[in-house]
Design a protein around this motif. Sequence first.
Motif, PDB file in Angstrom:
ATOM      1  N   PRO A 172       0.839  -1.196   0.000  1.00 56.09           N
ATOM      2  CA  PRO A 172       0.000   0.000   0.000  1.00 56.09           C
ATOM      3  C   PRO A 172       0.877   1.250   0.000  1.00 56.09           C
ATOM      4  CG  PRO A 172      -0.741  -1.571   1.653  1.00 56.09           C
ATOM      5  CD  PRO A 172       0.577  -2.066   1.145  1.00 56.09           C
ATOM      6  N   ASP A 173       0.337   2.346  -0.507  1.00 53.09           N
ATOM      7  CA  ASP A 173       1.126   3.581  -0.611  1.00 53.09           C
ATOM      8  C   ASP A 173       1.336   4.270   0.737  1.00 53.09           C
ATOM      9  OD1 ASP A 173       1.400   3.367  -3.376  1.00 53.09           O
ATOM     10  OD2 ASP A 173      -0.487   4.418  -3.751  1.00 53.09           O
ATOM     11  N   LYS A 174       0.356   4.209   1.615  1.00 57.55           N
ATOM     12  CA  LYS A 174       0.425   4.967   2.864  1.00 57.55           C
ATOM     13  C   LYS A 174       1.485   4.407   3.794  1.00 57.55           C
ATOM     14  CE  LYS A 174      -2.378   6.629   6.744  1.00 57.55           C
ATOM     15  NZ  LYS A 174      -3.735   6.619   7.367  1.00 57.55           N
ATOM     16  N   LYS A 175       2.327   5.294   4.331  1.00 57.94           N
ATOM     17  CA  LYS A 175       3.378   4.903   5.265  1.00 57.94           C
ATOM     18  C   LYS A 175       3.056   5.412   6.665  1.00 57.94           C
ATOM     19  CE  LYS A 175       7.155   5.052   1.872  1.00 57.94           C
ATOM     20  NZ  LYS A 175       8.491   5.630   1.574  1.00 57.94           N
ATOM     21  N   ARG A 196       3.808  -0.057   6.097  1.00 61.16           N
ATOM     22  CA  ARG A 196       2.744   0.348   5.179  1.00 61.16           C
ATOM     23  C   ARG A 196       1.377   0.094   5.809  1.00 61.16           C
ATOM     24  NH1 ARG A 196       4.732   1.607  -0.004  1.00 61.16           N
ATOM     25  NH2 ARG A 196       6.979   1.940   0.300  1.00 61.16           N
ATOM     26  N   ASP A 229      -9.012  -2.328   1.283  1.00 56.90           N
ATOM     27  CA  ASP A 229      -8.069  -3.431   1.114  1.00 56.90           C
ATOM     28  C   ASP A 229      -8.407  -4.577   2.054  1.00 56.90           C
ATOM     29  OD1 ASP A 229      -6.407  -2.314  -0.852  1.00 56.90           O
ATOM     30  OD2 ASP A 229      -5.269  -1.191   0.647  1.00 56.90           O
TER      31      ASP A 229
END
Length: 320
Positions: A2-5, A31, A37
């Motif tokens: 996933p993009d979010k950190k 992540r 998701d």
Amino acid sequence: LPDKKLEVAQLARAAGVPDIVAQFAGARTVRCAGPNDTPTSLALRAATMALDQAAVDPADVDLCIWCGAAVPDYLMPTSAGILQEGLGCGHAQAFDVAQGCSALLTGLQVAHGCMALDSGCRTALLAGGDTWGAFTLHHNADSVFFGDGGGAVVIQSGHPRLQPVAYHSLTRGRYHDIWMLQGGGARHPASPDTLAQGRHIYRCTDPQTAHGAFKEIYVPTLVQVARDALAKAGLEPSDVAFFSMVNANLRVLELVCAGLDIPVEMSSADYLQEFGHLGSPDVFFNLNRALSEGRIGPGDRVLLLTTGIGFFWVAAIIRC
């Protein structure tokens, strides 16, 4: 991924975890899955990428093995059918392997066993995904380094590259209940009481044993399982070109490297620090990164080493 950190230091402070614990864990970021998701959606994305990289048509897959580490989409049915249908692997046999964070490496052995017994089984897909944040809430020292993600591996009978040459595993069932998610199963069905008691959150249920007897044997067992796998391959630690270990704890990785006399610089330490613990894909994620960065090449031997709640230690030797 996933993009979010998420910053592990911030997670630790929010959970009241001492800085020294977060530093020992070693990961800087993990992540975070999006609101839509699920474990299978992450695994399906990874599996699609793996099939594309391998230039394999989903219709040619003979075996699908779900290798998620933790809580799947549903307690029932198993996830392998979702994986098979989602990818369009219509004729493939499909089933789940449940071995915690060692599931994907265990799945490798299972797939090779299937290939040895069935001449018609030539292409296997192993895949798993996890959304750790859904049932840990990053609430304590046992989960601030867990990240969400999916992983997949395609293996083919007789392929000239990246072939497993040895495998060794060890189970110590006496430690099966140190870390648990107690609610939702047949012993403690979901109810207002299990929710109120926090039994649907992953946690350490026996800190005394975890920080006592288990801690004493954990690293020595990792070292011994790795040495046993190397011995089966007729190799010494000095023959290893790259060492990929579960991305759970930097200090543990350093101790294992010292026990095997493998320089930390030849290990997956930097990937652990950058990405944290994804679950069962860790050792293959690290291997893929090392290959793409040119750290290993044809003929090199790679040591894969992981563990799983239950408690399992698993090692494999791969010839690149």
